[in-house]
Scaffold this motif. Structure first.
Motif, PDB file in Angstrom:
ATOM      1  N   ALA A 134       0.830  -1.206   0.000  1.00  0.00           N
ATOM      2  CA  ALA A 134       0.000   0.000   0.000  1.00  0.00           C
ATOM      3  C   ALA A 134       0.867   1.260   0.000  1.00  0.00           C
ATOM      4  O   ALA A 134       0.628   2.194  -0.758  1.00  0.00           O
ATOM      5  N   VAL A 135       1.886   1.277   0.835  1.00  0.00           N
ATOM      6  CA  VAL A 135       2.705   2.491   0.983  1.00  0.00           C
ATOM      7  C   VAL A 135       3.595   2.714  -0.239  1.00  0.00           C
ATOM      8  O   VAL A 135       3.763   3.854  -0.693  1.00  0.00           O
ATOM      9  N   THR A 136       4.158   1.646  -0.805  1.00  0.00           N
ATOM     10  CA  THR A 136       5.026   1.825  -1.979  1.00  0.00           C
ATOM     11  C   THR A 136       4.211   1.998  -3.256  1.00  0.00           C
ATOM     12  O   THR A 136       4.658   2.644  -4.197  1.00  0.00           O
ATOM     13  N   GLY A 137       3.011   1.405  -3.313  1.00  0.00           N
ATOM     14  CA  GLY A 137       2.207   1.449  -4.528  1.00  0.00           C
ATOM     15  C   GLY A 137       2.845   0.684  -5.683  1.00  0.00           C
ATOM     16  O   GLY A 137       2.508   0.911  -6.847  1.00  0.00           O
ATOM     17  N   LYS A 138       3.768  -0.214  -5.364  1.00  0.00           N
ATOM     18  CA  LYS A 138       4.496  -0.966  -6.399  1.00  0.00           C
ATOM     19  C   LYS A 138       4.177  -2.448  -6.290  1.00  0.00           C
ATOM     20  O   LYS A 138       3.977  -2.966  -5.187  1.00  0.00           O
ATOM     21  N   PRO A 139       4.175  -3.166  -7.435  1.00  0.00           N
ATOM     22  CA  PRO A 139       4.194  -4.625  -7.330  1.00  0.00           C
ATOM     23  C   PRO A 139       5.552  -5.036  -6.774  1.00  0.00           C
ATOM     24  O   PRO A 139       6.575  -4.479  -7.186  1.00  0.00           O
ATOM     25  N   LEU A 140       5.564  -5.966  -5.839  1.00  0.00           N
ATOM     26  CA  LEU A 140       6.823  -6.337  -5.193  1.00  0.00           C
ATOM     27  C   LEU A 140       7.190  -7.781  -5.516  1.00  0.00           C
ATOM     28  O   LEU A 140       6.424  -8.700  -5.218  1.00  0.00           O
ATOM     29  N   ALA A 141       8.349  -7.946  -6.153  1.00  0.00           N
ATOM     30  CA  ALA A 141       8.883  -9.293  -6.356  1.00  0.00           C
ATOM     31  C   ALA A 141       9.455  -9.754  -5.025  1.00  0.00           C
ATOM     32  O   ALA A 141      10.149  -8.985  -4.352  1.00  0.00           O
ATOM     33  N   ALA A 142       9.130 -10.964  -4.629  1.00  0.00           N
ATOM     34  CA  ALA A 142       9.648 -11.445  -3.342  1.00  0.00           C
ATOM     35  C   ALA A 142       9.767 -12.955  -3.303  1.00  0.00           C
ATOM     36  O   ALA A 142       8.770 -13.661  -3.160  1.00  0.00           O
ATOM     37  N   PRO A 143      10.974 -13.460  -3.448  1.00  0.00           N
ATOM     38  CA  PRO A 143      11.220 -14.880  -3.164  1.00  0.00           C
ATOM     39  C   PRO A 143      11.406 -15.042  -1.668  1.00  0.00           C
ATOM     40  O   PRO A 143      11.420 -14.050  -0.931  1.00  0.00           O
ATOM     41  N   SER A 144      11.537 -16.262  -1.220  1.00  0.00           N
ATOM     42  CA  SER A 144      11.797 -16.479   0.200  1.00  0.00           C
ATOM     43  C   SER A 144      13.136 -15.824   0.566  1.00  0.00           C
ATOM     44  O   SER A 144      14.078 -15.807  -0.224  1.00  0.00           O
ATOM     45  N   ALA A 145      13.187 -15.263   1.787  1.00  0.00           N
ATOM     46  CA  ALA A 145      14.324 -14.422   2.193  1.00  0.00           C
ATOM     47  C   ALA A 145      15.442 -15.254   2.812  1.00  0.00           C
ATOM     48  O   ALA A 145      15.754 -15.137   3.992  1.00  0.00           O
ATOM     49  N   ASN A 146      16.047 -16.109   1.965  1.00  0.00           N
ATOM     50  CA  ASN A 146      17.167 -16.934   2.423  1.00  0.00           C
ATOM     51  C   ASN A 146      18.170 -17.049   1.292  1.00  0.00           C
ATOM     52  O   ASN A 146      17.827 -16.827   0.128  1.00  0.00           O
ATOM     53  N   VAL A 147      19.382 -17.407   1.623  1.00  0.00           N
ATOM     54  CA  VAL A 147      20.372 -17.687   0.591  1.00  0.00           C
ATOM     55  C   VAL A 147      19.849 -18.837  -0.264  1.00  0.00           C
ATOM     56  O   VAL A 147      19.234 -19.779   0.248  1.00  0.00           O
ATOM     57  N   SER A 148      20.041 -18.750  -1.574  1.00  0.00           N
ATOM     58  CA  SER A 148      19.506 -19.732  -2.514  1.00  0.00           C
ATOM     59  C   SER A 148      19.877 -21.159  -2.107  1.00  0.00           C
ATOM     60  O   SER A 148      21.023 -21.435  -1.786  1.00  0.00           O
TER      61      SER A 148
END
Ligand code: TXA
Ligand code: MG
Length: 324
Positions: A134-148
């Protein structure tokens, strides 16, 4: 060698404002969703997206999931058919990712889709990710937040321990609810099992479109080989991997093993002493992280039934146990 940890801020206005500032500046931040913690960046900014791949050390052929605030925002990015509209109406916001044709004019960075003409998109339910959208107004790409290739994070501390100085900020809102990544669906095919099962998605009265999964079971849910390697390249055999060997279907611990129990198998700790699969899913990655941190040379895991969300749990366990 010295390493620094990211700033960890408790969920709230200040955390969201700081996260939005980082994202507008082209950075990435870790934010909880109802499934796992994600590493989010502006999906329309290819340098920001590259920052995600860089922080994760992720193979560049592996496309990312895009998060948006609602169905209308999703329809500006992807082309929905009747099946997708029905699933979105019933399960968004929630742990469902739809793979759909991408609209080129939406301006999604091609790094996000890794060059595919489809996009994986979802509307998350978690208040932190929703606030950031809501605050950024952007679509957000987000994979899981860990080293691959590492274990998916269900707590802020997992993120900090895995990504360390590679990211500036983690929003901490406690343990995630589902503890497993979202279910990924293309058409009526499940590409990645997750918190929503085939029964949830396709077996309701009058819900079952032609060609849907009629009698769900491990065989129908396992991604077919071509999907495993081409369509959903994230479904690599070795994924969600602890640093130690993992032995599945263990009735008891052998010498030097840390046993993760389930139901009647007590173990050093249990995914769910009462045999509750939803509780087990929520505990799964936490338990793997703890097992990895013990002195034991090997991790053993009690059998978990292949029913309901147990199918997704076993999918992750097989990947964790796959020889590397
Ligand atoms: O629960 C989740 O989905 C979490 C949270 C943070 O939202 N995100 C997540 O993203 O698990 P990630 O990047 O770790 O997983 C992306 C998965 C991979 O298996 C990838 O191959 C698949 O989505 N994927 C992405 N785009 C695709 C596409 N166009 N076609 C098929 N599979 C796709
Ligand atoms: Mg992942």
């Amino acid at each position: 060698m010295t390493t620094t940890n990211p700033l960890v801020l408790p969920y709230g206005e200040a955390a969201i404002a700081e996260a939005a500032r980082v994202i507008r500046a082209g950075g990435c931040v870790a934010v909880p969703t109802e499934t796992v913690y994600g590493l989010a960046a502006d999906a329309t900014d290819s340098r920001a997206v590259a920052g995600i791949y860089e922080a994760k050390g992720r193979p560049s052929f592996n496309p990312l999931i895009v998060h948006v605030s609602d169905l209308a925002a999703a329809q500006r990015i992807a082309v929905f058919d009747d099946i997708a509209r029905d699933l979105a109406a019933r399960f968004w916001p929630g742990p469902l990712t739809l793979v759909l044709p991408v609209r080129p004019e939406a301006g999604i960075a091609s790094l996000v889709t890794a060059g595919l003409d489809t996009i994986a998109i979802r509307v998350p339910r978690h208040r932190a990710m929703q606030a950031l959208l809501a605050v950024t107004g952007k679509p957000l790409a987000a994979p899981s937040a860990n080293v691959s290739g590492g274990i998916s994070p269900t707590r802020a501390a997992h993120v900090a321990a895995s990504l360390r100085e590679r990211i500036p900020l983690v929003i901490d809102d406690g343990a995630t609810e589902a503890g497993l990544e979202s279910t990924i669906v293309r058409g009526t095919e499940i590409l990645r099992p997750g918190p929503l099962t085939a029964e949830d998605l396709f077996s309701g009265e009058g819900r079952s479109p032609e060609g849907s999964i009629e009698s769900p079971g491990p065989a129908t849910l396992r991604p077919s080989p071509e999907h495993g390697t081409v369509v959903a390249p994230g479904q690599l055999d070795s994924h969600y991997a602890p640093s130690k060997p993992v032995r599945l279907n263990a009735a008891g611990a052998e010498d030097g093993e840390w046993l993760i129990g389930f139901g009647a198998v007590a173990g050093d700790e249990s995914l769910s002493a009462s045999g509750d699969l939803t509780e087990a899913a929520a505990n799964l990655f936490d338990a793997l992280h703890r097992a990895d941190a013990t002195a034991a040379a090997t991790i053993a895991i009690a059998p978990v039934p292949e029913t309901g969300i147990g199918i997704a749990i076993n999918d992750r366990l097989r990947r964790a146990a796959h020889p590397r």
